[in-house]
Design an enzyme around this catalytic site. Structure first.
Site, mmCIF file in Angstrom:
data_model
loop_
_atom_site.group_PDB
_atom_site.id
_atom_site.type_symbol
_atom_site.label_atom_id
_atom_site.label_comp_id
_atom_site.label_asym_id
_atom_site.label_seq_id
_atom_site.Cartn_x
_atom_site.Cartn_y
_atom_site.Cartn_z
ATOM 1 N N SER A 14 0.859 -1.191 0.000
ATOM 2 C CA SER A 14 0.000 0.000 0.000
ATOM 3 C C SER A 14 0.892 1.237 0.000
ATOM 4 O O SER A 14 1.743 1.399 0.881
ATOM 5 C CB SER A 14 -0.881 0.012 1.249
ATOM 6 O OG SER A 14 -1.265 1.348 1.527
ATOM 7 N N HIS A 39 -1.500 -1.542 -4.051
ATOM 8 C CA HIS A 39 -2.752 -1.140 -3.400
ATOM 9 C C HIS A 39 -2.764 0.383 -3.257
ATOM 10 O O HIS A 39 -1.869 0.961 -2.625
ATOM 11 C CB HIS A 39 -2.807 -1.833 -2.030
ATOM 12 C CG HIS A 39 -4.038 -1.600 -1.223
ATOM 13 N ND1 HIS A 39 -5.180 -2.377 -1.357
ATOM 14 C CD2 HIS A 39 -4.315 -0.694 -0.247
ATOM 15 C CE1 HIS A 39 -6.098 -1.959 -0.486
ATOM 16 N NE2 HIS A 39 -5.596 -0.941 0.206
ATOM 17 N N ASP A 41 -4.686 3.612 -1.920
ATOM 18 C CA ASP A 41 -5.698 4.015 -0.941
ATOM 19 C C ASP A 41 -6.251 5.391 -1.268
ATOM 20 O O ASP A 41 -5.515 6.384 -1.256
ATOM 21 C CB ASP A 41 -5.084 4.019 0.460
ATOM 22 C CG ASP A 41 -4.910 2.613 0.991
ATOM 23 O OD1 ASP A 41 -5.921 1.886 1.074
ATOM 24 O OD2 ASP A 41 -3.767 2.235 1.300
ATOM 25 N N MET A 43 -8.861 8.238 -0.113
ATOM 26 C CA MET A 43 -9.629 8.710 1.058
ATOM 27 C C MET A 43 -10.166 10.097 0.778
ATOM 28 O O MET A 43 -9.466 10.937 0.200
ATOM 29 C CB MET A 43 -8.735 8.761 2.291
ATOM 30 C CG MET A 43 -8.058 7.449 2.604
ATOM 31 S SD MET A 43 -7.124 7.574 4.145
ATOM 32 C CE MET A 43 -6.280 5.992 4.138
ATOM 33 N N HIS A 72 -8.539 1.047 -3.462
ATOM 34 C CA HIS A 72 -9.375 0.890 -2.267
ATOM 35 C C HIS A 72 -10.061 2.224 -2.007
ATOM 36 O O HIS A 72 -9.432 3.156 -1.501
ATOM 37 C CB HIS A 72 -8.464 0.455 -1.106
ATOM 38 C CG HIS A 72 -9.162 0.321 0.201
ATOM 39 N ND1 HIS A 72 -8.481 0.178 1.394
ATOM 40 C CD2 HIS A 72 -10.481 0.297 0.524
ATOM 41 C CE1 HIS A 72 -9.348 0.072 2.383
ATOM 42 N NE2 HIS A 72 -10.565 0.150 1.886
ATOM 43 N N MET A 74 -12.040 4.510 -0.030
ATOM 44 C CA MET A 74 -12.600 4.824 1.292
ATOM 45 C C MET A 74 -13.314 6.155 1.142
ATOM 46 O O MET A 74 -12.866 7.195 1.649
ATOM 47 C CB MET A 74 -11.466 4.884 2.334
ATOM 48 C CG MET A 74 -10.954 3.496 2.684
ATOM 49 S SD MET A 74 -9.319 3.547 3.447
ATOM 50 C CE MET A 74 -8.292 3.586 1.994
ATOM 51 N N MET A 143 -11.085 -5.489 6.486
ATOM 52 C CA MET A 143 -10.208 -4.509 7.162
ATOM 53 C C MET A 143 -9.798 -5.067 8.518
ATOM 54 O O MET A 143 -10.631 -5.513 9.301
ATOM 55 C CB MET A 143 -10.926 -3.174 7.394
ATOM 56 C CG MET A 143 -11.169 -2.322 6.166
ATOM 57 S SD MET A 143 -9.716 -1.962 5.169
ATOM 58 C CE MET A 143 -8.692 -1.025 6.312
ATOM 59 N N GLY A 148 -8.357 4.658 7.397
ATOM 60 C CA GLY A 148 -8.046 6.080 7.474
ATOM 61 C C GLY A 148 -6.571 6.394 7.612
ATOM 62 O O GLY A 148 -6.118 7.419 7.136
ATOM 63 N N PHE A 149 -5.843 5.513 8.234
ATOM 64 C CA PHE A 149 -4.432 5.796 8.506
ATOM 65 C C PHE A 149 -3.588 4.526 8.397
ATOM 66 O O PHE A 149 -4.085 3.423 8.653
ATOM 67 C CB PHE A 149 -4.274 6.392 9.913
ATOM 68 C CG PHE A 149 -5.055 7.666 10.074
ATOM 69 C CD1 PHE A 149 -4.506 8.881 9.676
ATOM 70 C CD2 PHE A 149 -6.356 7.642 10.567
ATOM 71 C CE1 PHE A 149 -5.243 10.061 9.773
ATOM 72 C CE2 PHE A 149 -7.100 8.815 10.677
ATOM 73 C CZ PHE A 149 -6.533 10.029 10.280
ATOM 74 N N GLY A 150 -2.329 4.724 8.052
ATOM 75 C CA GLY A 150 -1.381 3.613 8.036
ATOM 76 C C GLY A 150 -0.798 3.387 9.416
ATOM 77 O O GLY A 150 -1.035 4.167 10.347
ATOM 78 N N ASP A 178 -6.208 -5.973 5.167
ATOM 79 C CA ASP A 178 -5.607 -4.644 5.074
ATOM 80 C C ASP A 178 -5.581 -3.996 6.451
ATOM 81 O O ASP A 178 -6.625 -3.752 7.052
ATOM 82 C CB ASP A 178 -6.474 -3.808 4.107
ATOM 83 C CG ASP A 178 -5.901 -2.433 3.829
ATOM 84 O OD1 ASP A 178 -4.784 -2.122 4.297
ATOM 85 O OD2 ASP A 178 -6.589 -1.651 3.138
ATOM 86 N N GLY A 179 -4.370 -3.739 6.940
ATOM 87 C CA GLY A 179 -4.213 -3.007 8.190
ATOM 88 C C GLY A 179 -3.414 -3.767 9.229
ATOM 89 O O GLY A 179 -3.809 -4.855 9.658
ATOM 90 N N GLY A 180 -2.259 -3.235 9.565
ATOM 91 C CA GLY A 180 -1.461 -3.838 10.630
ATOM 92 C C GLY A 180 -0.823 -5.159 10.254
ATOM 93 O O GLY A 180 -0.453 -5.947 11.128
ATOM 94 N N GLY A 200 1.380 -1.711 4.203
ATOM 95 C CA GLY A 200 1.852 -0.351 3.965
ATOM 96 C C GLY A 200 3.119 -0.084 4.739
ATOM 97 O O GLY A 200 4.236 -0.122 4.214
#
Ligand code: DX5
Ligand code: ZN
Length: 221
Positions: A14, A39, A41, A43, A72, A74, A143, A148-150, A178-180, A200
């Site tokens: 990402s 990916h 993102d 927003m 993606h 958002m 998710m 909203g944030f990396g 996606d995320g963490g 990311g």
């Protein structure tokens, strides 16, 4: 390029944690690591409390890369903007079930435009909300942080939804997380059935992006 056929594990870096002043170079580096998907993102400062890029930036990046562009969205009102992202060069568009008014119609529209379609679930959104739409998609995105944030912390309860999503869609539809995601969290999501791994901070937060991608790949085995 289209998304690879299901049956392989794909790492999708990402760009959210990349250097936005050097996006084309950043994408070229991950491309040289042998990834097939990047990916992107998007927003809008409305659906999520952050603002990133839109179709004009994606159109410029399209000239620099042949990777599959996994966009993606958002954003609120994804149906209003979907065609502009396809025109800009998106290969795959994921929108949020929480944002779409008529998800079936949007999936159909994306397919009609020659783009693959994905639906996405926030951590607090139940799998039941995509029971009708997930089987119509090419990829479902679960998710594992609130969008909203990396560089946020992985939410294990959200990741656990990958298992019922995989059961719902079977082997022929990709399941993305996606995320963490990093080498410590990726084994869990792969064991639940995820095959498309967004990362990311675990890629672009590292000095050596190629070594970072290989570390995530190794941890998937
Ligand atoms: C978050 C974005 C992610 C983000 C993930 O809202 O959708 O794609 O870049 O970042 P990491 O991998 O750093 O958690
Ligand atoms: Zn994302």
């Amino acid at each position: 390029m289209r998304l690879p056929e299901p049956g392989t594990i794909e790492i999708a870096p990402s760009i959210l944690s990349a250097d936005f002043a050097r996006l084309a170079d950043e994408i070229a580096v991950v491309e040289s690591a042998g990834v097939n998907i990047v990916h992107l993102d998007v927003m809008d400062g409305h659906f999520v409390p952050n603002i990133t890029i839109g179709p004009p930036v994606i159109a410029k990046l399209r000239r620099c890369s042949t990777l599959a562009f996994d966009c993606h969205l958002m954003i609120s009102e994804p149906a209003e903007y979907a065609e502009r992202f396809v025109d800009a060069g998106a290969d795959h568009i994921t929108f949020h079930v929480e944002a779409a008014r008529q998800p079936e119609k949007l999936i159909e529209k994306l397919h009609h435009l020659g783009c693959t379609a994905g639906i996405c679930l926030n951590p607090d959104t139940p799998v039941d909300s995509i029971r009708q739409t997930a089987p119509l998609c090419d990829m479902v995105l679960v998710m594992t942080v609130n969008p909203g944030f990396g560089a946020q912390k992985f939410i294990p309860e959200a990741a656990a939804k990958v298992a019922p999503v995989r059961q719902l869609v079977g082997p022929a539809i990709r399941v993305e997380v996606d995320g963490g995601i990093d080498p410590t969290t990726v084994p869990t999501v792969v064991s639940y059935g995820a095959d498309t791994i967004v990362a990311g901070n675990a890629v672009f937060g590292k000095k050596d992006r190629i070594a970072a991608i290989n570390a995530i790949r190794d941890a998937c085995k």
